[in-house]
Design a protein around this motif. Structure first.
Motif, PDB file in Angstrom:
ATOM      1  N   GLN A 145      14.953   3.921  -1.908  1.00  0.00           N
ATOM      2  CA  GLN A 145      13.766   2.221  -1.701  1.00  0.00           C
ATOM      3  C   GLN A 145      13.859   2.273  -3.048  1.00  0.00           C
ATOM      4  OE1 GLN A 145      10.773   3.044   1.111  1.00  0.00           O
ATOM      5  NE2 GLN A 145      11.586   4.430   2.264  1.00  0.00           N
ATOM      6  N   GLY A 149      14.590  -2.108  -3.717  1.00  0.00           N
ATOM      7  CA  GLY A 149      13.757  -2.798  -4.052  1.00  0.00           C
ATOM      8  C   GLY A 149      13.781  -3.247  -6.400  1.00  0.00           C
ATOM      9  N   MET A 177      13.195  -5.154   2.747  1.00  0.00           N
ATOM     10  CA  MET A 177      12.752  -4.355   1.683  1.00  0.00           C
ATOM     11  C   MET A 177      13.230  -5.338  -0.104  1.00  0.00           C
ATOM     12  SD  MET A 177      14.059  -0.481   2.477  1.00  0.00           S
ATOM     13  CE  MET A 177      13.129   0.026   0.749  1.00  0.00           C
ATOM     14  N   ASN A 178      13.604  -6.017  -0.365  1.00  0.00           N
ATOM     15  CA  ASN A 178      14.502  -7.101  -1.076  1.00  0.00           C
ATOM     16  C   ASN A 178      14.853  -8.023  -0.490  1.00  0.00           C
ATOM     17  OD1 ASN A 178      14.516  -7.465  -3.849  1.00  0.00           O
ATOM     18  ND2 ASN A 178      15.791  -6.285  -4.523  1.00  0.00           N
ATOM     19  N   ASP A 238       4.658  -8.402   6.330  1.00  0.00           N
ATOM     20  CA  ASP A 238       6.075  -7.682   6.077  1.00  0.00           C
ATOM     21  C   ASP A 238       6.439  -7.296   7.961  1.00  0.00           C
ATOM     22  OD1 ASP A 238       4.978  -6.247   3.499  1.00  0.00           O
ATOM     23  OD2 ASP A 238       3.569  -4.992   5.083  1.00  0.00           O
ATOM     24  N   ASP A 257       9.398   1.436   5.879  1.00  0.00           N
ATOM     25  CA  ASP A 257       9.692   1.797   4.073  1.00  0.00           C
ATOM     26  C   ASP A 257       9.250   1.441   3.708  1.00  0.00           C
ATOM     27  OD1 ASP A 257      12.263   1.809   5.354  1.00  0.00           O
ATOM     28  OD2 ASP A 257      12.671   0.010   4.778  1.00  0.00           O
ATOM     29  N   LYS A 260       7.867  -1.809   0.448  1.00  0.00           N
ATOM     30  CA  LYS A 260       7.968  -3.364   0.807  1.00  0.00           C
ATOM     31  C   LYS A 260       8.019  -4.638   0.364  1.00  0.00           C
ATOM     32  CE  LYS A 260       6.140  -1.168   5.797  1.00  0.00           C
ATOM     33  NZ  LYS A 260       6.200  -0.091   5.074  1.00  0.00           N
TER      34      LYS A 260
END
Length: 354
Positions: A145, A149, A177-178, A238, A257, A260
């Motif tokens: 993750q 990110g 997430m990104n 989110d 996750d 975030k």
């Protein structure tokens, strides 16, 4: 300054395949590659000539590799020293991290050490994600993750091994997430070099690249539980954990996750002093959990965009272009991090508005 690309991704994601393509293509560039697992990451040895005393590997096309046995700063300094002495020739550097590495400390190196900052320019973090095993790796390993990110660009590999639906689910997940990193399916290392080099992901500029679908997802006119007294053009939460549906979420599994992202938008200007104080306090308390953050801001008393971005506790800002006639000055900020206190940050930013 010499541009540097960080190549990251979990074990088996295809970093070596991509790196081999970069090093063997007749592109005319002289690339220095720093690897920290050369003995295990098995680049085809028949194209290498290794000077074991120097731990330098000369490629057949003029590129070089060196292996890290110790500190990254020392490896970068050694490369510069040897180039200054005429022993090596290179015009860019690629750092391939081990598959279990968090790219954050690697990126920080280019801001913390003065000698390195004077000679090298961090261009971008390129993250590879295994399309077949990516979902499971994201569930099981927070470092994956973090790799997502930190990315300025995301390459999804092994796309031929998954269905179109599975690929769409993975893209959807890592996109939330990104949202600032473009995604691209890359099979067998066949990426265009223009998508790897000169990304300028760490340069301050007027453009805040956020997935337009990510922003659009919040524009369905639903109500918030609290009233801030002004409108954001975005729902500022989110999307991976929404308690209500957005039109783009149908058919996608939701994942809790640790990494975030969230976006803040406003057409009200910031008070510069208040914003500086607030961001300073946020970085002091939550800096290690802030992976990447970037924004284009409207500031009271300034007729130009103010651009900022940072990694962990290190942030830079600059003045960009003027707001044009008929254009409404506005602020857009994206934050990507580990279990960040989203409400605290958003409410604090609101209190910094004029």
């Amino acid at each position: 300054m010499t541009p540097v690309t960080i190549l990251t991704g979990f074990l088996g994601s295809g970093k070596t395949t991509l790196l081999k393509r970069i090093l063997t293509e007749a592109h005319g560039m002289k690339i220095a590659v720093i690897e920290n697992e050369f003995g295990e990451e098995n680049i085809d040895n028949e194209i290498l000539v290794q000077d074991r005393a120097e731990q330098i590997v000369q490629m057949s096309n003029g590129c070089i590799c060196c292996t890290i046995r110790g500190d990254l700063v020392q490896a970068l300094s050694d490369l510069i020293s040897q180039r200054d002495a005429g022993k090596l020739a290179f015009d860019r550097v690629v750092i391939e991290t081990t598959g279990l590495a968090n790219p954050g400390p690697v990126a920080q190196t280019f801001f913390i050490d003065d000698e390195i900052a004077d000679r090298y320019r961090l261009d971008a973090v390129i993250t590879l994600v295994d399309a077949k095993y990516g979902q499971q790796q994201l569930d099981d390993h927070e470092v994956v993750q973090r790799q997502v990110g930190f990315a300025d660009r995301l390459f999804l590999t092994k796309g031929d091994l998954v269905s179109a639906d599975d690929m769409a689910d993975l893209k959807h997940r890592i996109g939330h997430m990104n949202p600032r990193a473009p995604q691209q399916v890359v099979d067998f290392g066949q990426a265009d070099l223009k998508d790897i080099f000169d990304i300028h992901g760490f340069n301050l500029n007027d453009k805040l690249d956020i997935d337009p679908d990510f922003l659009a997802a919040g524009e369905h006119g639903h109500d918030h539980d609290h009233d801030h007294g002004h409108d954001h053009g975005d729902c500022d939460h989110d999307h991976g954990q929404c308690s209500h549906d957005h039109g783009d979420d149908h058919g996608h599994a939701h994942h809790d996750d640790a990494i975030k992202s969230f976006v803040f938008r406003s057409e009200r200007a910031f008070d510069p002093a208040k914003l500086e104080d607030f961001l300073g306090s946020i970085l002091q308390v939550y800096g290690e959990r802030l992976l990447r953050y970037k924004g284009v801001l409207s500031m009271r008393g300034i007729d130009r965009r103010v651009v900022f971005q940072g990694v962990h506790q290190m942030m830079g800002s600059d003045v960009g272009t003027r707001w044009q006639a008929g254009e409404t000055p506005n602020s857009k900020m994206v934050f990507i991090g580990v279990e960040l206190p989203k409400d605290i940050i958003l409410q604090g930013l609101e209190r910094c508005l004029v």
